[in-house]
Scaffold this motif. Structure first.
Motif: not given
Length: 412
Positions: A7-9, A27-28, A217-218, A408-410
């Motif tokens: 995913f993107y965060y 987003i884009t 945003i996720s 993210y974990k980071t």
């Protein structure tokens, strides 16, 4: 150990003026393989740009006057766009985002009503009509016996209200109009039926579009989890005006692998608002608000814009509770669960993606929650309490719960 983060965060901040453009860019453009597409306008550079000023004619009946100006020009910033995504099922859906004019105040609504009502008056014998020009002169104070003291300026200010500083509006659809310039919903319906996402309640008149807004945003190709929070710096004690609001835009994952394939209508939205949502019956008595429920494009057999409601594990909302450290029995863990979306007729439909819900006790906004820590299945989430008074948890098992979106974990 290889933790999968498909995913993107991102988290950041911007101003109200640049909010729509910033969100669209994330987003884009910045979301990599998970990005959605910008359909309207053709270029992201056109978002946030100054458009052609809107000309408003104060006279519509052909009358004339030389006492006051009869046309006004209202500056316009282009904060309208349409995004597109193709879900895992190969179905395309569209999201329209718009920062519209702000709501009028009671005083502004009153002066507009005054303009209407002053078109007719009683002269002691009969009722007499006034033209638009005569009413404008009356509001200006010319030949006024009604105590008007240049309310013309107030009337002009009401008609030229600027764009909102505390909310944006969303709409969803599965197609565009024939010209590809707008979603395939009548413009009159769009004005009445949309989904408001707000980050502030009341703002003083000195606050302008430089007001800072934080965002988280996720997202995947299937769904976006969005948190917006107005900067508390513009608020004062008891800090009840700045809001943390949540929006979910996208599809659902199946409750179980063997579930009926949900592809054609699997797209929905829920937002959070500072004011009560519009209760519309455009699509029947059970038309979704998209604020205090999850509005899906349609139910299983095609009934459009249907309300769905969240279901999850929860304690009694009236439980006398004083939790300060998580569970004393379970290594101080906090109980969070998936959100299953339920329709009153279809029943359990699917689960929201990359978001959990749970008890808000003893954890702060932005605190990280870790599921299956130090394993290949580890997942990281950030907790947020929705403070916008109208949101989808209003119609849930526990309105005091909070949400947590995947990160993210980071992430700090």
């Amino acid at each position: 150990m290889a933790v999968t983060e498909d995913f993107y965060y991102v988290e950041g901040n911007t101003s109200v003026k640049n909010l729509v453009k910033t969100l669209v860019k994330e987003i884009t453009q910045n979301a990599g393989i998970y990005k959605w597409d910008l359909v309207v306008p053709a270029s992201i550079d056109d978002i946030g740009s100054n458009g052609t000023p809107k000309t408003i004619n104060l006279i519509t009946d052909g009358s004339t006057t030389s006492v006051v100006p009869t046309t006004i020009e209202v500056p316009q910033q282009n904060d309208t766009c349409i995004l597109k995504t193709s879900t895992s099922y190969g179905k395309t859906f569209y999201v329209k985002i718009e920062r519209t004019s702000r709501e009028l105040t009671k005083a502004e609504n009153a002066i507009i009503q005054t303009f209407v009502s002053e078109h007719k008056y009683y002269n002691g014998a009969v009722y007499v009509d006034r033209t638009d020009a005569q009413v404008l002169e009356l509001l200006y104070g010319k030949n006024s016996t009604n105590g008007f003291t240049n309310q013309y300026e107030e009337y002009v200010a009401a008609l030229s209200a600027p764009q909102a500083l505390n909310n944006i509006r969303f709409q969803i659809c599965d197609s565009l109009n024939s010209g590809g310039t707008d979603i395939n919903i009548d413009s009159k319906i769009q004005k009445e039926y949309n989904f408001r996402l707000a980050w502030y309640r009341n703002l003083p008149s000195t606050i302008k579009d430089w007001l800072p807004v934080q965002y988280w945003i996720s997202m995947t190709k299937d769904a976006i989890n969005l948190i917006l929070r107005g900067d508390p710096s513009a608020d004062v004690a008891p800090y009840k005006n700045y809001l943390a609001s949540y929006a979910y835009i996208g599809g659902l994952k199946p409750v179980e692998d063997s579930a009926f394939t949900d592809d054609i209508y699997n797209f929905g939205i829920t937002t959070s608002s500072d004011i009560e949502p519009n209760y519309s019956n455009l699509y029947g008595e059970r038309t979704a608000t998209g604020v205090t429920d999850v509005c899906m494009i349609a139910n299983k057999i095609g009934m459009p814009y249907q309300p769905h409601y969240p279901a999850f594990y929860a304690t009694n909302p009236f439980m006398d509770k004083c939790n300060v450290e998580g569970s004393r029995w379970d290594h101080k863990k906090h109980q969070f669960s998936d959100i299953t979306v339920v329709h009153p007729v279809d029943m359990e439909r699917g689960k929201m993606i990359n978001v959990l819900v749970g008890d808000a006790s003893s954890i702060f906004d932005g605190d990280k929650l870790i599921y299956m820590k130090d394993t290949d299945s580890e997942e990281n989430y950030k907790k947020f309490k929705i403070t916008a008074p109208f949101n989808f948890l209003n119609n849930s098992a526990n309105i005091n719960y909070c949400i947590a979106i995947r990160c993210y974990k980071t992430s700090e």
